[in-house]
Design an enzyme around this catalytic site. Structure first.
Site, PDB file in Angstrom:
ATOM      1  N   ALA A  13       4.015   0.597   8.821  1.00 40.94           N
ATOM      2  CA  ALA A  13       3.259   1.388   9.803  1.00 40.94           C
ATOM      3  C   ALA A  13       3.716   2.838   9.797  1.00 40.94           C
ATOM      4  O   ALA A  13       4.070   3.411  10.826  1.00 40.94           O
ATOM      5  CB  ALA A  13       3.414   0.783  11.194  1.00 40.94           C
ATOM      6  N   GLY A  17      -0.388   3.746   6.859  1.00 43.57           N
ATOM      7  CA  GLY A  17      -0.600   2.485   7.557  1.00 43.57           C
ATOM      8  C   GLY A  17      -1.158   2.692   8.948  1.00 43.57           C
ATOM      9  O   GLY A  17      -2.063   1.975   9.393  1.00 43.57           O
ATOM     10  N   LYS A 186      -4.046   8.098 -10.658  1.00 40.50           N
ATOM     11  CA  LYS A 186      -3.116   8.480  -9.596  1.00 40.50           C
ATOM     12  C   LYS A 186      -1.687   8.553 -10.130  1.00 40.50           C
ATOM     13  O   LYS A 186      -0.932   9.482  -9.803  1.00 40.50           O
ATOM     14  CB  LYS A 186      -3.209   7.451  -8.452  1.00 40.50           C
ATOM     15  N   ASN A 190       0.713  11.873 -10.204  1.00 38.20           N
ATOM     16  CA  ASN A 190       2.003  11.815  -9.509  1.00 38.20           C
ATOM     17  C   ASN A 190       3.170  12.092 -10.444  1.00 38.20           C
ATOM     18  O   ASN A 190       4.177  12.671 -10.023  1.00 38.20           O
ATOM     19  CB  ASN A 190       2.184  10.441  -8.856  1.00 38.20           C
ATOM     20  N   GLU A 269      10.450   7.043  -4.857  1.00 43.51           N
ATOM     21  CA  GLU A 269       9.662   6.041  -5.582  1.00 43.51           C
ATOM     22  C   GLU A 269       9.627   6.330  -7.078  1.00 43.51           C
ATOM     23  O   GLU A 269       8.745   5.843  -7.787  1.00 43.51           O
ATOM     24  CB  GLU A 269       8.243   5.993  -5.014  1.00 43.51           C
TER      25      GLU A 269
END
Length: 303
Positions: A13, A17, A186, A190, A269
């Site tokens: 969230a 989210g 994408k 990135n 990431e």
């Protein structure tokens, strides 16, 4: 299952989210937030700011260890948390559960498919812009497109029934019968923007405005294009110069998620962005020294 009464549980969230939770709830969907420290039935207030308007919603929360079944699960966690987050609620997933993976990067999709082969797994990518102003307060920074498709190709690639209510709730949503090109587009963008902006601590637009940074973009992009071609995405490789320049210009005032992660002392990431690209490059015996150097620089900076 009555898809008209679909109850969406959201893992992750954060900004995206929360944005999707707000949209699904506005359309009348039942939405619950799965929080690491969530208490079943506790109410969490979420505000989404769009220009001068603020939409405030109240969502029920639950912890991973709850016992109520999950029929529709939207995953928007960081890429490195996807598998462990899903594993934490696997005992709650209905036998016909629909799982939408909307996290950044690639690699975790295959892991989820391997661990949950009997469930309905979908992948998505979105260009919606959103960032957290404070806990429970999100600013919608810009409208975009959301593409969703099946994680594994099957003979029947028609839109699932739940997508009809999804596209009504989420503006500019597209069902993609082959989601891989969208995911690779994408990923390629990135791989250019995220590590360069993170290491140079700059906004996206500086990759085009600064001559020294622009000179780093082109050769890096060429390495990425070579991997795209080898993977069967020649059209992406050809369009990459134009697409990358367009995204840099359109998001010129943005700070990439990787730069924000480094500034906040969080994990990045990179393993699921440049790291994934390097794995595919190795499979095709393609040399990618510039991408590898950026990968190692981010890893050393982030840990």
């Amino acid at each position: 299952m009555n898809t008209g009464q679909a109850h969406w549980h959201i893992l992750g969230a954060g900004a995206i989210g929360s944005l999707f939770a707000d949209a699904l709830s506005t359309d009348g969907r039942q939405v619950s937030l799965i929080l690491r420290d969530g208490v079943h039935g506790k109410i969490r207030t979420q505000a989404v700011e769009r220009g001068d308007l603020v939409s405030e919603k109240h969502f029920k929360t639950t912890g991973p260890r709850g016992h109520t079944g999950i029929s529709h699960l939207l995953v928007t966690t960081k890429a490195y948390d996807v598998c462990s987050a899903i594993d934490s609620v696997v005992h709650r997933l209905n036998p016909d559960c629909n799982i939408v993976l909307l996290s950044n990067g690639m690699g975790f999709q295959e892991q989820v498919l391997a661990s949950l082969p009997s469930l309905n797994i979908y992948c998505g990518t979105t260009t919606e812009g959103a960032h957290l102003l404070a806990a429970g307060h999100v600013r919608h920074a810009g409208s975009g497109e959301t593409r969703i498709g099946r994680a594994a190709k099957i003979a029947d690639d028609r839109r699932p029934l739940w997508f009809h209510q999804w596209e009504r709730a989420i503006d500019n949503s597209v069902w993609d019968s082959d989601i891989q090109p969208a995911l690779w587009t994408k990923l390629a963008i990135n791989c250019v923007i995220n590590p360069l902006t993170a290491l140079n601590r700059c906004h996206n637009g500086e990759l085009g405005a600064s001559k020294s940074l622009a000179n780093q973009v082109a050769p890096l992009r060429d390495e990425i294009a070579a991997v795209c071609r080898a993977q069967g995405h020649a059209e992406i490789a050809e369009a990459l110069p134009r697409i990358t320049a367009a995204v840099i210009q359109a998001t010129s005032d943005n700070r990439s998620s990787m730069l924000q992660d480094i500034d906040a002392g969080r994990l990045t990431e990179i393993d699921y962005i440049t790291g994934y690209l390097l794995e595919v490059a190795d499979q095709h015996s393609i040399d990618t020294p510039l991408n590898r150097a950026l990968f190692e620089a981010i890893k050393s900076r982030a840990h």
